[in-house]
Design a protein around this motif. Structure first.
Motif, PDB file in Angstrom:
ATOM      1  N   ILE A  38     -63.983  42.865 -32.398  1.00 15.73           N
ATOM      2  CA  ILE A  38     -62.565  43.222 -32.316  1.00 15.73           C
ATOM      3  C   ILE A  38     -61.673  42.021 -32.588  1.00 15.73           C
ATOM      4  N   VAL A  39     -61.846  40.944 -31.830  1.00  9.83           N
ATOM      5  CA  VAL A  39     -60.979  39.781 -32.061  1.00  9.83           C
ATOM      6  C   VAL A  39     -61.273  39.119 -33.408  1.00  9.83           C
ATOM      7  N   VAL A  73     -54.228  42.085 -28.654  1.00  7.45           N
ATOM      8  CA  VAL A  73     -53.893  41.378 -27.416  1.00  7.45           C
ATOM      9  C   VAL A  73     -55.014  41.621 -26.424  1.00  7.45           C
ATOM     10  N   VAL A  74     -55.651  40.551 -25.982  1.00  5.73           N
ATOM     11  CA  VAL A  74     -56.691  40.645 -24.956  1.00  5.73           C
ATOM     12  C   VAL A  74     -56.001  40.595 -23.611  1.00  5.73           C
ATOM     13  N   ASP A  75     -56.193  41.652 -22.824  1.00 10.87           N
ATOM     14  CA  ASP A  75     -55.521  41.734 -21.534  1.00 10.87           C
ATOM     15  C   ASP A  75     -56.338  41.000 -20.476  1.00 10.87           C
ATOM     16  N   LYS A  76     -57.249  41.690 -19.798  1.00 12.08           N
ATOM     17  CA  LYS A  76     -58.030  41.052 -18.741  1.00 12.08           C
ATOM     18  C   LYS A  76     -59.291  40.394 -19.283  1.00 12.08           C
ATOM     19  N   VAL A 102     -54.409  37.321 -32.971  1.00  4.81           N
ATOM     20  CA  VAL A 102     -54.960  37.637 -31.655  1.00  4.81           C
ATOM     21  C   VAL A 102     -54.261  36.795 -30.593  1.00  4.81           C
ATOM     22  N   THR A 103     -53.858  37.433 -29.527  1.00  2.00           N
ATOM     23  CA  THR A 103     -53.278  36.734 -28.382  1.00  2.00           C
ATOM     24  C   THR A 103     -54.105  37.054 -27.144  1.00  2.00           C
ATOM     25  N   VAL A 104     -54.470  36.036 -26.405  1.00  7.05           N
ATOM     26  CA  VAL A 104     -55.163  36.224 -25.126  1.00  7.05           C
ATOM     27  C   VAL A 104     -54.154  35.938 -24.023  1.00  7.05           C
ATOM     28  N   ARG A 105     -53.894  36.946 -23.216  1.00 11.87           N
ATOM     29  CA  ARG A 105     -52.915  36.789 -22.150  1.00 11.87           C
ATOM     30  C   ARG A 105     -53.380  35.779 -21.106  1.00 11.87           C
ATOM     31  N   LEU A 140     -61.326  32.195 -36.911  1.00  9.45           N
ATOM     32  CA  LEU A 140     -60.577  33.050 -35.999  1.00  9.45           C
ATOM     33  C   LEU A 140     -59.131  32.579 -35.865  1.00  9.45           C
ATOM     34  N   HIS A 141     -58.273  33.533 -35.525  1.00 11.60           N
ATOM     35  CA  HIS A 141     -56.841  33.262 -35.396  1.00 11.60           C
ATOM     36  C   HIS A 141     -56.412  33.709 -34.002  1.00 11.60           C
ATOM     37  N   ILE A 142     -56.544  32.817 -33.033  1.00 11.12           N
ATOM     38  CA  ILE A 142     -56.346  33.182 -31.631  1.00 11.12           C
ATOM     39  C   ILE A 142     -55.335  32.254 -30.978  1.00 11.12           C
ATOM     40  N   THR A 143     -54.377  32.852 -30.282  1.00 10.08           N
ATOM     41  CA  THR A 143     -53.403  32.104 -29.498  1.00 10.08           C
ATOM     42  C   THR A 143     -53.587  32.457 -28.030  1.00 10.08           C
ATOM     43  N   TYR A 144     -53.544  31.457 -27.169  1.00  8.76           N
ATOM     44  CA  TYR A 144     -53.670  31.665 -25.726  1.00  8.76           C
ATOM     45  C   TYR A 144     -52.303  31.458 -25.073  1.00  8.76           C
ATOM     46  N   GLU A 145     -51.925  32.409 -24.222  1.00 10.66           N
ATOM     47  CA  GLU A 145     -50.640  32.287 -23.542  1.00 10.66           C
ATOM     48  C   GLU A 145     -50.672  31.168 -22.500  1.00 10.66           C
ATOM     49  N   GLY A 146     -51.846  30.911 -21.965  1.00  7.51           N
ATOM     50  CA  GLY A 146     -52.014  29.811 -21.020  1.00  7.51           C
ATOM     51  C   GLY A 146     -53.249  29.023 -21.416  1.00  7.51           C
TER      52      GLY A 146
END
Length: 243
Positions: free
Chosen positions: A102-103, A89-92, A109-112, A200-206
């Motif tokens: 890392i990602v 989880v990528v915070d800031k 992977v989730t990017v907040r 890559l396997h990345i989801t964005y919360e926004g």
């Protein structure tokens, strides 16, 4: 010497995002999660490795906030993420070595919301931005050390991306002719379709964030069609073969 050589390379690669004080700990509310905040250094990654190795509970997730750091420490960090199959989880922010190693090492992977994810180069960058400076030309020994460092880095990075099955070009695609001319930010990233095509396997919360909390434009998002991406990767592979 590693940091001296990295400092020389920063002239090419740009400065990593400003680091916050380092901390690494198991989340007191989520004992299966490690919180990592700050620079990626051999010492900091060793602390992370000790924590995950000795944890009384199985660690399943990593929440990270890092502007990057040492490349070999970053690769080791990524190897641990891959070995333990951690959700990330990528915070800031996650930039530079954090984005490179890392990602890319996680299948989840989730990017907040508001979190920044961006690349600005890797071991293959000298293909597009040759390492030359008056200081280096005047000091052959320093130049040899830099060349040795790059050789080791390129091999380690190649092996890493082979392991995680992500296209190594993710680190430098924003520097390839066709995209480089459009660069207008310190860091670059890609739309979700392109990220997926690169492995890559990345989801964005926004929405994918491009600015800091202070409104500074930091990350440029490249939207690349599959056909254009194939052309860029073909071009990159041809250049790579010549080196």
């Amino acid at each position: 010497m590693r940091y001296l050589l990295v400092a020389l390379l920063l002239a090419l690669m740009g400065c990593a995002a400003q680091q916050e004080p380092f901390s690494v700990a198991i989340d007191p509310l989520l004992p299966s999660t490690i919180l990592y905040n700050g620079e990626i250094t051999p010492e900091n990654v060793a602390s992370f490795e000790q924590l995950i190795t000795n944890s009384p509970t199985k660690i399943e997730s990593l929440i990270i906030n890092s502007g990057g750091g040492d490349v070999f420490a970053g690769i080791r960090f990524g190897e641990l993420v891959f070995e333990y199959k951690l959700k990330v989880v990528v915070d800031k922010a996650c930039a530079s070595s954090c984005a490179n190693y890392i990602v890319t090492a996680s299948d989840d992977v989730t990017v907040r919301n508001g979190g920044l994810l961006g690349w600005h180069g890797g071991a293959l960058q000298p293909i597009y931005v040759p390492i030359t400076s008056n200081k280096q030309r005047a000091n052959k020994m320093l130049r040899k050390e830099a060349d040795d460092f790059l050789t080791q880095w390129q091999q380690a990075e190649h092996d890493f991306f082979q392991m995680v099955k992500v296209n190594q070009a993710v680190t430098i695609l924003g520097m390839v002719p066709g995209l480089e001319e459009k660069r207008d930010a310190q860091l670059f990233s890609y739309d979700q379709q392109t990220l997926k095509q690169l492995g890559l396997h990345i989801t964005y919360e926004g929405e994918q964030a491009t600015t800091s909390r202070f409104g500074e434009y930091i990350v440029q998002i490249f939207s690349v069609s599959p056909d254009v991406l194939e052309t860029l990767l073909t071009q990159h592979n041809k250049i790579l073969q010549q080196h």
